[in-house]
Design a protein around this motif. Structure first.
Motif, PDB file in Angstrom:
ATOM      1  N   VAL A 166       0.761  -1.219  -0.162  1.00  0.00           N
ATOM      2  CA  VAL A 166      -0.080   0.207  -0.030  1.00  0.00           C
ATOM      3  C   VAL A 166       0.906   1.162   0.002  1.00  0.00           C
ATOM      4  CG1 VAL A 166      -1.786   1.274   1.418  1.00  0.00           C
ATOM      5  CG2 VAL A 166      -1.902  -1.062   1.181  1.00  0.00           C
ATOM      6  N   CYS A 202      -3.207   6.174   0.461  1.00  0.00           N
ATOM      7  CA  CYS A 202      -3.928   5.695   1.479  1.00  0.00           C
ATOM      8  C   CYS A 202      -4.615   6.584   2.577  1.00  0.00           C
ATOM      9  CB  CYS A 202      -3.500   4.437   2.454  1.00  0.00           C
ATOM     10  SG  CYS A 202      -4.451   3.627   3.570  1.00  0.00           S
ATOM     11  N   VAL A 203      -5.919   6.409   2.641  1.00  0.00           N
ATOM     12  CA  VAL A 203      -6.491   7.504   3.790  1.00  0.00           C
ATOM     13  C   VAL A 203      -7.267   6.676   4.463  1.00  0.00           C
ATOM     14  CG1 VAL A 203      -6.460   9.776   2.402  1.00  0.00           C
ATOM     15  CG2 VAL A 203      -8.191   8.021   1.725  1.00  0.00           C
ATOM     16  N   HIS A 204      -6.952   5.477   4.554  1.00  0.00           N
ATOM     17  CA  HIS A 204      -7.499   4.459   5.770  1.00  0.00           C
ATOM     18  C   HIS A 204      -9.094   4.256   5.393  1.00  0.00           C
ATOM     19  CE1 HIS A 204      -4.140   4.450   8.480  1.00  0.00           C
ATOM     20  NE2 HIS A 204      -3.699   4.877   7.434  1.00  0.00           N
ATOM     21  N   LEU A 205      -9.508   4.136   4.287  1.00  0.00           N
ATOM     22  CA  LEU A 205     -10.901   3.771   4.034  1.00  0.00           C
ATOM     23  C   LEU A 205     -11.786   2.677   4.404  1.00  0.00           C
ATOM     24  CD1 LEU A 205     -10.991   5.849   0.657  1.00  0.00           C
ATOM     25  CD2 LEU A 205     -12.375   6.550   2.422  1.00  0.00           C
ATOM     26  N   GLY A 206     -10.557   1.625   4.442  1.00  0.00           N
ATOM     27  CA  GLY A 206     -10.891   0.314   4.825  1.00  0.00           C
ATOM     28  C   GLY A 206     -11.626  -0.717   4.030  1.00  0.00           C
ATOM     29  N   ASN A 207     -11.607  -0.309   2.784  1.00  0.00           N
ATOM     30  CA  ASN A 207     -12.091  -0.979   1.725  1.00  0.00           C
ATOM     31  C   ASN A 207     -11.213  -1.985   0.924  1.00  0.00           C
ATOM     32  OD1 ASN A 207     -14.598  -0.404   2.132  1.00  0.00           O
ATOM     33  ND2 ASN A 207     -14.614   1.502   0.561  1.00  0.00           N
ATOM     34  N   CYS A 208      -9.854  -2.251   1.463  1.00  0.00           N
ATOM     35  CA  CYS A 208      -8.761  -3.053   0.409  1.00  0.00           C
ATOM     36  C   CYS A 208      -9.574  -4.190  -0.016  1.00  0.00           C
ATOM     37  CB  CYS A 208      -7.783  -3.390   1.485  1.00  0.00           C
ATOM     38  SG  CYS A 208      -7.029  -1.876   2.581  1.00  0.00           S
ATOM     39  N   CYS A 212      -9.571  -0.566  -3.729  1.00  0.00           N
ATOM     40  CA  CYS A 212      -9.432   0.772  -2.880  1.00  0.00           C
ATOM     41  C   CYS A 212      -9.987   1.886  -3.646  1.00  0.00           C
ATOM     42  CB  CYS A 212      -7.884   1.001  -2.807  1.00  0.00           C
ATOM     43  SG  CYS A 212      -7.551   2.596  -2.167  1.00  0.00           S
ATOM     44  N   VAL A 214      -9.256   4.927  -3.650  1.00  0.00           N
ATOM     45  CA  VAL A 214      -8.396   5.980  -4.164  1.00  0.00           C
ATOM     46  C   VAL A 214      -7.233   5.118  -4.907  1.00  0.00           C
ATOM     47  CG1 VAL A 214      -8.987   7.673  -2.593  1.00  0.00           C
ATOM     48  CG2 VAL A 214      -7.366   6.185  -1.823  1.00  0.00           C
ATOM     49  N   ARG A 217      -3.596   0.832  -3.198  1.00  0.00           N
ATOM     50  CA  ARG A 217      -2.958  -0.634  -2.999  1.00  0.00           C
ATOM     51  C   ARG A 217      -1.994  -0.732  -4.309  1.00  0.00           C
ATOM     52  NH1 ARG A 217      -7.195  -4.135  -3.708  1.00  0.00           N
ATOM     53  NH2 ARG A 217      -5.955  -5.912  -2.349  1.00  0.00           N
ATOM     54  N   GLY A 328      -8.840   1.749   8.187  1.00  0.00           N
ATOM     55  CA  GLY A 328      -7.484   1.312   7.990  1.00  0.00           C
ATOM     56  C   GLY A 328      -7.279   0.061   7.174  1.00  0.00           C
ATOM     57  N   PRO A 329      -5.894  -0.012   6.746  1.00  0.00           N
ATOM     58  CA  PRO A 329      -5.683  -1.049   5.888  1.00  0.00           C
ATOM     59  C   PRO A 329      -6.024  -2.519   6.648  1.00  0.00           C
ATOM     60  CG  PRO A 329      -3.725   0.251   5.965  1.00  0.00           C
ATOM     61  CD  PRO A 329      -4.747   0.880   6.825  1.00  0.00           C
TER      62      PRO A 329
END
Ligand SMILES: Cc1cc2nc3c(=O)[nH]c(=O)nc-3n(C[C@H](O)[C@H](O)[C@H](O)COP(=O)(O)OP(=O)(O)OC[C@H]3O[C@@H](n4cnc5c(N)ncnc54)[C@H](O)[C@@H]3O)c2cc1C
Ligand code: SF4
Length: 532
Positions: A166, A202-208, A212, A214, A217, A328-329
């Motif tokens: 990331v 990464c802005v920690h959206l938690g959708n990995c 992502c 944005v 990844r 977050g990741p």
């Protein structure tokens, strides 16, 4: 020959293979059964799935109709998750790029595969994929809880930050001076990575795991595959390979193009073929070629044997404070018990996260499948009894299991003649490592004021779900003991290779993608070096 090399599948094994073969000047074709995806659905790609009606699932039975994000195979004692996309498992994975403990190569591997031989390849994969660790000013709550728990049980020295694929912006932080919420896609910075591909930070959206928003990844389509395509490799999405047969001077690869709800058969030939369809896909294809089509009859009798679930297990725990598993990741850190006590089971613990859409699904869905419904009932009862989902820590783990599964084809009694991949899995020899993991999950949760709840799938049924299938075309010193040699070449078939998770002969006890890529780097170095 139509091409110099055909690569089947575009995950970790396939992307490294395509990259190094194309760089060496070979004309390379990559056949991938899944779609190309990105956040915006640009350049012919599909948009990452978000809504219930989006293409989430890939079906073995009707791939022309169902060719979505995830492949879930349900067997009697185990369910297996894999990716199905250009970029393979890197599209759906939790970004962890782990190096196993050096002792992992001590037993069960061909003599050529040692820690010393592998170390430079791990480093190279890390460099190409530009792996990073969560910067110290950006630790999500889960990561802080991991360190606190390790310290609380006297295992602080076993805590480690993970290498993850990331890209981070060192200036982003949860504590914004202006008081605005930091988790905001517009705060991601756009940049061009070292392979010339545009990404965001990464802005920690938690959708990995669901793609992502944005593009932070460092998925394979942004590094290894991008290099391959720059060197003129042709990548064909929605091309499901159905057979391989020897021809004069090489191999013919048959495929179905999954096109607008139908299948269009086709084929291509090449001097060299790399099968990289993953543990399940490669083993299934090779079993088909040996036992059904009989185009590769000399394949080893060990085909399908020595399969491992990599000892994966997840225990959710409810804590008396917010853990925010959707921020977050997906995974950030580990507490390793892979070394230090030779008499104990070997495993490591990780934090786990999940996207908001999964959180919503868990609390709102009903399922036709009885096992899934039991799980949903368990989750919702746990939320009623123990607190909100934002207080849940999904304690995750992998361990060294017995690697004694067997993949084979079974006839389907309801459809004369048709066969289906089956997994024989006997939990008895692996139960002790799972129990050791559960005991540690409970201890870590308790030490930090949480209560771990063992899922009924294990407590009632000893049923496992793994996203880390390994083996099936295991590497070994001879055809009597395995299917391929140390560089993935199939015994009995020159210039036919299996290079992916299917060739891994033992559990790794850590997230496997970097090991698969490192084994591929090593194999391709030898193949290209020999001028094949
Ligand atoms: C939800 C999830 C999270 C994970 N998180 C992590 C993690 O954080 N870190 C980690 O190391 N590992 C993780 N993994 C595991 C990781 O994704 C796999 O170990 C890895 O992708 C395996 O690499 P591979 O090259 O063997 O196969 P894959 O990456 O699975 O690639 C195989 C490719 O072949 C294609 N294919 C299959 N059959 C055919 C066919 N017949 N014709 C054409 N194409 C075909 C597939 O669509 C796929 O793209 C995760 C997996 C899942 C499902
Ligand atoms: S946490 Fe969010 S922003 Fe960061 S990589 Fe994962 S999906 Fe992208």
């Amino acid at each position: 020959m139509d091409y110099d090399a055909i690569v089947i599948g575009s995950g970790f094994g396939g992307s490294v293979s395509a990259c190094r073969l194309a760089e060496a000047g070979l004309r390379v074709l990559v056949l991938e059964r899944g779609r190309r995806w990105n956040y915006k659905g640009e350049n012919g790609a599909t948009k990452y799935p978000r809504e219930n009606t989006d293409p989430w699932w890939f079906s073995q039975e009707a791939p022309e109709l169902w060719n979505g994000w995830l492949d879930l195979r349900v067997f009697r004692h185990m369910a297996v998750l894999s990716g199905a996309a250009v970029g393979g498992g890197s599209m759906v994975y939790a970004n962890i790029s782990a190096t196993p403990h050096s002792s992992v190569f001590d037993k069960g591997w061909p003599p050529e595969i040692t820690w010393e031989a592998m170390a430079p390849h791990y480093a190279r994969v890390g460099d190409v994929m530009d792996v990073q660790q969560v910067p110290d000013n950006q630790w999500p709550l889960r990561m802080k809880l991991m360190r606190e728990a390790a310290n609380a049980i006297g295992a602080g020295d076993r805590f480690q930050k993970m290498d993850i694929a990331v890209s981070f912006d060192p200036e982003w932080t949860y504590d914004r001076a202006d008081g605005r919420p930091p988790i905001d896609a517009s705060l991601s910075r756009t940049f061009t990575n070292k392979h010339g591909v545009q990404q965001g930070t990464c802005v920690h959206l938690g959708n990995c795991d669901i793609g992502c928003d944005v593009e932070a990844r460092n998925t394979l389509d942004r590094n290894y595959l991008a290099i391959a395509e720059r060197h003129k490799a042709e990548v064909r999405p929605l091309h499901l390979v159905t057979g391989i047969e020897p021809t004069q001077g090489g191999y013919k690869v048959a495929f179905d193009h999954l096109d607008r709800g139908g299948r269009r058969p086709g084929s291509a030939t090449a001097r060299l073929v790399v099968v990289s369809a993953g543990s399940m896909g490669s083993t299934e294809l090779m079993l088909h070629c040996r036992d059904v089509a009989r185009t590769l009859p000399k394949l080893s009798t060990r085909l399908g044997y020595g399969w491992s679930s990599n000892g994966d297990f997840l225990t959710p725990a409810f804590h008396a404070r917010e853990v925010q598993p959707t921020q977050g990741p997906t995974i950030t850190s580990a507490i390793s018990f892979l070394y230090g006590d030779p008499n104990k089971r070997k495993f490591w613990i990780q934090d786990g996260g999940f996207p908001n859409v999964v959180a919503n699904w868990l609390t709102q869905a009903t399922a036709a499948d009885a096992r899934v419904q039991t799980f949903l009932t368990f989750v919702n009862k746990a939320i009623r009894d123990h607190g909100p989902l934002k207080n849940v820590m999904p304690w995750f783990a992998q361990g060294i299991d017995a690697a004694n599964g067997r993949l084979s084809f079974k006839r389907r009694w309801w459809f004369a003649g048709a066969r289906r991949l089956d997994l024989d899995w006997d939990i008895d020899k692996s139960a002790s490592v799972i129990e050791a993991i559960i005991a540690m999950h409970k201890e870590l949760a308790k030490a930090t004021g949480g209560k771990a709840l063992v899922p009924p799938s294990w407590s009632l049924d000893r049923y496992l779900i793994t996203p880390h299938p390994l083996g099936g075309c295991n590497m070994a010193g001879s055809a009597a003991r395995g299917v391929v040699d140390h560089k993935g070449e199939v015994f009995g078939y020159r210039n036919l290779f299996v290079i992916d998770g299917a060739m891994v002969p033992e559990a790794l006890g850590v997230n496997p993608s970097r090991s698969i890529a490192a084994l591929a780097e090593r194999a391709l170095g030898l193949i290209v070096g020999e001028g094949r």
